[in-house]
Design a protein around this motif. Structure first.
Motif, PDB file in Angstrom:
ATOM      1  N   ILE A  24      -8.420 -22.778  20.976  1.00 44.89           N
ATOM      2  CA  ILE A  24      -8.397 -22.457  19.440  1.00 44.89           C
ATOM      3  C   ILE A  24      -9.589 -23.183  19.121  1.00 44.89           C
ATOM      4  N   PHE A  25     -10.421 -22.803  18.128  1.00 39.45           N
ATOM      5  CA  PHE A  25     -11.331 -23.475  17.416  1.00 39.45           C
ATOM      6  C   PHE A  25     -11.138 -23.599  16.142  1.00 39.45           C
ATOM      7  N   THR A  26     -11.891 -24.636  15.463  1.00 40.42           N
ATOM      8  CA  THR A  26     -11.927 -24.946  14.044  1.00 40.42           C
ATOM      9  C   THR A  26     -13.187 -25.339  13.473  1.00 40.42           C
ATOM     10  N   LEU A  27     -13.485 -25.614  12.378  1.00 38.18           N
ATOM     11  CA  LEU A  27     -14.740 -26.177  12.024  1.00 38.18           C
ATOM     12  C   LEU A  27     -14.618 -27.781  11.642  1.00 38.18           C
ATOM     13  N   SER A  28     -15.575 -28.446  11.797  1.00 43.89           N
ATOM     14  CA  SER A  28     -15.580 -29.891  11.726  1.00 43.89           C
ATOM     15  C   SER A  28     -15.254 -30.259  10.454  1.00 43.89           C
ATOM     16  N   GLU A  29     -15.064 -31.543  10.036  1.00 43.76           N
ATOM     17  CA  GLU A  29     -14.486 -31.834   8.825  1.00 43.76           C
ATOM     18  C   GLU A  29     -15.549 -31.616   7.770  1.00 43.76           C
ATOM     19  N   ASP A  30     -16.722 -31.709   8.224  1.00 43.87           N
ATOM     20  CA  ASP A  30     -17.866 -31.393   7.353  1.00 43.87           C
ATOM     21  C   ASP A  30     -18.318 -30.034   7.169  1.00 43.87           C
ATOM     22  N   PHE A  31     -17.593 -29.147   7.998  1.00 43.89           N
ATOM     23  CA  PHE A  31     -17.756 -27.680   7.915  1.00 43.89           C
ATOM     24  C   PHE A  31     -19.120 -27.288   8.630  1.00 43.89           C
ATOM     25  N   SER A  32     -19.823 -28.130   9.542  1.00 45.39           N
ATOM     26  CA  SER A  32     -21.159 -27.759   9.900  1.00 45.39           C
ATOM     27  C   SER A  32     -21.190 -27.452  11.421  1.00 45.39           C
ATOM     28  N   GLU A  33     -19.862 -27.527  12.054  1.00 42.69           N
ATOM     29  CA  GLU A  33     -19.814 -27.135  13.490  1.00 42.69           C
ATOM     30  C   GLU A  33     -18.402 -26.584  13.968  1.00 42.69           C
ATOM     31  N   VAL A  34     -18.516 -25.668  14.857  1.00 36.99           N
ATOM     32  CA  VAL A  34     -17.253 -24.991  15.454  1.00 36.99           C
ATOM     33  C   VAL A  34     -16.913 -26.185  16.480  1.00 36.99           C
ATOM     34  N   VAL A  35     -15.695 -26.540  16.450  1.00 44.69           N
ATOM     35  CA  VAL A  35     -15.244 -27.240  17.519  1.00 44.69           C
ATOM     36  C   VAL A  35     -14.130 -26.983  18.063  1.00 44.69           C
ATOM     37  N   VAL A  36     -13.695 -27.349  19.337  1.00 44.63           N
ATOM     38  CA  VAL A  36     -12.530 -27.267  19.936  1.00 44.63           C
ATOM     39  C   VAL A  36     -11.218 -27.932  19.474  1.00 44.63           C
ATOM     40  N   GLU A  37     -10.162 -27.203  18.862  1.00 49.98           N
ATOM     41  CA  GLU A  37      -8.845 -27.745  18.280  1.00 49.98           C
ATOM     42  C   GLU A  37      -7.860 -28.023  19.445  1.00 49.98           C
ATOM     43  N   LYS A  38      -7.611 -27.000  20.190  1.00 50.08           N
ATOM     44  CA  LYS A  38      -6.714 -27.015  21.441  1.00 50.08           C
ATOM     45  C   LYS A  38      -7.109 -25.883  22.430  1.00 50.08           C
ATOM     46  N   THR A  39      -6.836 -26.462  23.680  1.00 50.63           N
ATOM     47  CA  THR A  39      -6.846 -25.650  24.654  1.00 50.63           C
ATOM     48  C   THR A  39      -5.533 -25.672  25.369  1.00 50.63           C
ATOM     49  N   SER A  40      -5.279 -24.615  26.006  1.00 52.72           N
ATOM     50  CA  SER A  40      -3.855 -24.569  26.961  1.00 52.72           C
ATOM     51  C   SER A  40      -4.242 -23.775  28.208  1.00 52.72           C
ATOM     52  N   ALA A  41      -3.875 -24.360  29.224  1.00 56.91           N
ATOM     53  CA  ALA A  41      -4.018 -23.773  30.526  1.00 56.91           C
ATOM     54  C   ALA A  41      -2.743 -22.944  30.973  1.00 56.91           C
ATOM     55  N   SER A  42      -1.431 -23.364  30.416  1.00 62.24           N
ATOM     56  CA  SER A  42      -0.531 -22.629  30.803  1.00 62.24           C
ATOM     57  C   SER A  42       0.304 -21.835  29.723  1.00 62.24           C
ATOM     58  N   GLY A  43       0.034 -22.032  28.592  1.00 57.20           N
ATOM     59  CA  GLY A  43       0.708 -21.526  27.467  1.00 57.20           C
ATOM     60  C   GLY A  43       0.656 -19.948  27.382  1.00 57.20           C
ATOM     61  N   GLY A  44       1.871 -19.335  27.117  1.00 60.16           N
ATOM     62  CA  GLY A  44       1.955 -17.858  27.024  1.00 60.16           C
ATOM     63  C   GLY A  44       1.545 -17.460  25.577  1.00 60.16           C
ATOM     64  N   TYR A  45       1.619 -16.034  25.340  1.00 58.68           N
ATOM     65  CA  TYR A  45       1.109 -15.506  24.047  1.00 58.68           C
ATOM     66  C   TYR A  45       1.911 -15.940  22.913  1.00 58.68           C
TER      67      TYR A  45
END
Length: 144
Positions: free
Chosen positions: A34-55
């Motif tokens: 899951i990606f979001t924008l940085s606090e200053d809205f200048s960059e797309v950053v990773v918010e969360k990754t999941s290796a085992s989570g289902g849909y």
């Protein structure tokens, strides 16, 4: 004749975001990102990754009132009983998100999509029904 200036906004994609996507795509290290924008809205950053989570876990990680981008490594069965995999890009902009946030995410979407080569399907969602497992598998099965 008056000349007008057109400013084209480009959003940077963080190195961590690109690396996480490559790990999902090539190494299958993650089920979703899951990606979001940085606090200053200048960059797309990773918010969360999941290796085992289902849909269902993935859907729970999408906020009800904020925009996000996401990539999900979808495995599904086709009519002949075989299994297929598709990397699905999600643009999540729920109706309850603030207008400014929707605009900022919309402006960043194409920059992120160009960076994430190998995406097999794109889903734009504004409500849970549009990103339900059944709706996404149906679209993936049709090859759209």
């Amino acid at each position: 004749m008056r000349e007008s200036n057109v400013t084209v906004s480009t959003t940077a994609i963080s190195t961590a975001a690109v690396e996480a996507y490559q790990d999902l795509k090539l190494k299958r290290s993650f089920r979703y990102i899951i990606f979001t924008l940085s606090e200053d809205f200048s960059e797309v950053v990773v918010e969360k990754t999941s290796a085992s989570g289902g849909y269902n876990d993935f859907l729970e990680d999408l906020p009800e009132d904020e925009c996000r981008f996401a990539v999900y490594d979808l495995e599904f069965e086709v009519e002949d009983g075989g299994k297929r995999n598709r990397i699905v890009f999600f643009s999540w902009a729920p109706d309850d998100a603030k207008l400014k946030q929707k605009m900022l995410f919309a402006n960043s979407r194409d920059d992120l999509k160009r960076t994430l080569t190998g995406v097999g399907l794109e889903i734009s969602g504004t409500d849970p029904g549009e990103v339900s497992y059944e709706a996404v598998v149906d679209k993936a099965s049709r090859g759209n």
